[in-house]
Design an enzyme around this catalytic site. Structure first.
Site, mmCIF file in Angstrom:
data_model
loop_
_atom_site.group_PDB
_atom_site.id
_atom_site.type_symbol
_atom_site.label_atom_id
_atom_site.label_comp_id
_atom_site.label_asym_id
_atom_site.label_seq_id
_atom_site.Cartn_x
_atom_site.Cartn_y
_atom_site.Cartn_z
ATOM 1 N N GLU A 427 51.635 34.614 16.835
ATOM 2 C CA GLU A 427 51.743 35.965 16.397
ATOM 3 C C GLU A 427 52.177 36.956 17.644
ATOM 4 O O GLU A 427 51.667 36.805 18.687
ATOM 5 C CB GLU A 427 50.157 36.502 16.036
ATOM 6 C CG GLU A 427 50.057 37.763 15.667
ATOM 7 C CD GLU A 427 48.609 38.322 15.816
ATOM 8 O OE1 GLU A 427 47.933 37.537 16.637
ATOM 9 O OE2 GLU A 427 48.372 39.520 15.439
ATOM 10 N N ASP A 500 45.716 36.108 18.172
ATOM 11 C CA ASP A 500 44.822 36.605 19.062
ATOM 12 C C ASP A 500 43.382 36.246 18.415
ATOM 13 O O ASP A 500 43.064 36.295 17.101
ATOM 14 C CB ASP A 500 44.920 38.358 19.055
ATOM 15 C CG ASP A 500 45.972 38.315 19.884
ATOM 16 O OD1 ASP A 500 46.628 39.487 19.679
ATOM 17 O OD2 ASP A 500 46.592 37.613 20.881
ATOM 18 N N ASP A 502 41.290 38.465 17.790
ATOM 19 C CA ASP A 502 40.801 39.781 17.275
ATOM 20 C C ASP A 502 40.940 39.703 15.543
ATOM 21 O O ASP A 502 41.333 38.785 15.207
ATOM 22 C CB ASP A 502 41.445 40.773 17.760
ATOM 23 C CG ASP A 502 43.226 40.983 17.580
ATOM 24 O OD1 ASP A 502 43.615 41.698 18.012
ATOM 25 O OD2 ASP A 502 43.452 40.014 16.536
ATOM 26 N N ASP A 504 43.000 41.160 13.878
ATOM 27 C CA ASP A 504 44.416 40.956 13.202
ATOM 28 C C ASP A 504 44.827 39.470 13.296
ATOM 29 O O ASP A 504 45.318 39.054 12.364
ATOM 30 C CB ASP A 504 45.386 41.597 14.165
ATOM 31 C CG ASP A 504 45.388 43.183 13.475
ATOM 32 O OD1 ASP A 504 45.854 44.351 14.221
ATOM 33 O OD2 ASP A 504 44.621 43.247 12.509
#
Ligand code: 28F
Length: 637
Positions: A427, A500, A502, A504
């Site tokens: 990503e 990641d 996180d 997202d």
């Protein structure tokens, strides 16, 4: 030796031969001696109680996993008959538990023998494969008990007390010299008992697990039967017809069908024969599909929703977004197919078809709003299929022109043997850059993706082909999508999603997993899909090598080892914070990285999970990723 003793001897020898045969080749009777075979022991015993429920005498089955993996199954049926057989002097109860394939208690036409996954090998097999079995029967005002060890009677049936209740209780400990493990999996058993309760309307099945400090338990009781089943399957989906269509017919082949359409695009039809999940389908499913197509087309023509010139709606258009469960009871089922889960009885096709033609047509006549809503979806499905076909043609023509173009962004590897290669789908361009520099280009390819991908759950095949973000993934994997997908054409043995840690990252991971689940399912089933596990923290202290931590627990543990003072803790927010060699060391080097293999062994569960994941609330999505994917530490070692 008088005649009577002689007969007894013959029976006894037959019993011993039967038990020996089972113990010598357990796989022949319960499929395997893995945990699946272990679970079959429980299903066999529970099926006998379900039969008692089908006969109308049992309302509650209680299953307990006791400490030490002892199973206890108890029902409130009539209790296995305890009378001694005139000729052999052995009770029916003892016969059921010692004679192979005995206890076909509802043979003939008095009822149905529901049988477990391996078609009712019966209680005697459980007996043969258990260290011990204890059967307690309450009936005729008394409590009777008998015990066995490895199938041999150690305590013949005897009265041990009085009772005004009726029922059968069986406790057993599987034989650890036969099974690979005695560790029952609570979730697997719970899933199966939920399914059995759906399939046996009104029957209450409770399960409890007393092996841990905090017990686990569940009670399943559905007066709605299959109607409750489809509602359960669709609980996280937007419905088209709120009340499921329900069809029930008693008679020689009792049939139960429930149908509920949702706004999704996939087809979920589950079919059962005698409570066995016929995963490979068969004649009952054939009859269902034929009738569904006929009835909806007839209704559409008769009500001017379809013009004559439009031609017929295809089966796949009518089944888009359908969730349906078909359950039929057949006295002498013929099972075919690879795993003997395909119904072969040809007469069933016509029986299901004619019942459904009548009942479904009547339902649509009585519920024109529902009929119209469903048909609107079918018609748009047929238009989208047409568009997808054109898009596919276009892509094929384009590919043909540009031969096998690979996506521009793909940094390919030099190794040609696909099984030795892996592609990281990364990503973001910055992480993509570090991954390209940090990788081992001999066997590692990098495909950077950017921004949010299309939410494939809410789009149809046509958009997939044209979607510029999924296009590179389709071309990089190189095996097509949907019905065209061919696992033998994959260009990489591992497809690793690196995003990641996180929210997202979780989103992009989920969208890719959903895409693979919907359009490249064999890639997951074949175990080619992995999630990269980047570190969450870096601990650095003068005089120490940098230490990377992949979880909060690991960080605490490492901190204790290094001594807390003078340690700098860096929390990684994203892959972009690592330079190429750090990315290599922590997340890409097969010797040190952690990869999570995405596995999937239950279509119902997986489908439900992805629907949850496509919901609007991101929290369950994140929770799923962390809880459900299986960690595979240092996979390549
Ligand atoms: C926990 C396991 O096995 N329950 C069972 C019955 C009830 C009958 C039965 C079973 C008749 C002669 C074969 C009682 N009364 N739970 C169970 N409940 N088997 S197994 O009959 C056995 C057949 O031998 C039963 C009248 N008819 C049938």
């Amino acid at each position: 030796m008088d005649k009577f003793e002689h007969e007894y001897g013959a029976d006894q020898i037959q019993v011993l031969e039967g038990l020996e045969a089972v113990r010598k080749r357990p796989g022949m009777y319960i499929g395997s001696v893995s945990v699946r075979g272990l679970h079959h022991l429980v299903y066999e015993i529970v099926d006998n109680s379900v039969d008692e429920a089908l006969a109308g005498y049992c309302t509650h089955i209680k299953v307990t996993i006791e400490p030490g993996n002892i199973i206890c199954v108890e029902d409130d049926g009539r209790g296995i008959p305890v009378g001694k057989h005139a000729k052999t002097g052995i009770s029916a109860a003892e016969t059921v538990y010692t004679v192979l394939h005995a206890g076909g208690k509802f043979g003939g036409d008095s009822g149905y023998k529901v049988s477990g996954g391996l078609h009712g090998v019966g209680a005697s097999v459980v007996n043969a494969l258990s260290n011990w079995v204890e059967v307690t029967i309450q009936r005729d005002g008394g409590i009777y008990q008998m015990k066995f060890e490895r199938g041999k009677t150690t305590m013949p049936l005897q009265k041990i007390g009085d009772s005004n209740k009726t029922g059968t209780k069986v406790r057993f400990l599987a034989d650890d010299t036969i099974f690979e493990t005695l560790e029952y999996q609570y979730e697997v058993l719970e899933n199966r008992f939920r399914e059995m309760a759906f399939l046996t309307k009104g029957l209450k099945i409770s399960i409890e697990d007393l092996r841990e400090e905090t017990p686990k338990s569940a009670v399943f009781h559905f007066e709605g039967g299959l109607t409750s089943f489809v509602e359960f399957l669709n609980k996280n989906k937007e419905k088209i017809n709120t009340t499921p269509i329900y069809i029930e017919k008693q008679g020689e082949f009792p049939l139960e069908i429930a149908i509920q359409y949702t706004t999704t695009y996939n087809e979920n039809i589950y079919s059962f024969v005698n409570n066995i999940n016929t995963i490979e389908g068969g004649t009952h499913l054939e009859g269902f599909k034929r009738s569904l197509t006929k009835v909806f087309n007839d209704y559409a023509k008769a009500h001017g929703i379809l013009k004559e010139k439009d031609g017929n709606l295809q089966g796949e258009d009518i089944r888009e977004g359908i969730t349906a469960v078909i359950s039929v009871k057949v006295k002498e089922p013929q099972f075919e197919g690879q795993t003997k889960t395909k119904l072969g009885n040809s007469e069933i096709t016509g029986i299901v078809q004619s019942t459904m033609n009548e009942e479904l047509a009547a339902f649509l006549e009585e519920n024109p709003t529902i009929a119209k809503a469903i048909l609107e979806k079918c018609i748009s499905a047929s238009r989208a299929r047409e568009a997808a076909r054109k898009a596919r043609e276009l892509v094929r023509r384009k590919n043909a022109l540009e031969s096998s173009t690979l996506p521009g962004k793909l940094a390919d590897c030099s190794e040609k043997d696909a099984q030795k290669c892996e592609v990281y789908i990364v990503e973001g361009d910055s992480a993509g850059g570090s991954a390209k520099q940090g990788r081992d280009r001999r066997f590692q390819a990098i495909l950077p993706l950017w921004g949010k991908m299309l939410n494939v759950e809410k789009s149809r095949a046509d958009k997939i082909y044209n979607n510029d973000k999924l296009q590179p993934v389709i071309l990089a994997v190189g095996a097509g999508i949907g019905n065209d997908f061919d696992i033998n054409k994959i260009r990489y043995g591992k497809v690793i999603i690196m995003a990641d840690a996180d929210v997202d990252g979780a989103h992009i991971r989920t969208l890719l997993l959903t895409f693979f689940f919907r359009y490249m399912r064999p890639l997951i089933e074949n175990g080619n899909v992995y999630l990269a596990q980047p570190p969450l923290y870096k601990l650095s202290k003068r005089g120490f090598k940098d230490v990377y931590c992949y979880s909060d627990d690991e960080m605490t543990q490492k901190l204790n080892e290094m001594g807390r003072d003078g340690v700098n803790i860096q929390r990684y927010k994203g892959l972009g914070e690592m330079n190429p060699e750090q990315l290599w060391d922590t997340t890409m080097n097969p010797a040190t990285r952690i990869l999570i293999k995405v596995t999937m062994d239950d279509a119902i569960k997986a489908d439900e999970i992805f629907t949850v994941l496509m919901g609007d609330d991101i929290a369950p999505r994140r929770q799923f990723i962390e809880n459900n994917a299986k960690f595979v530490k240092n996979l390549d070692v």
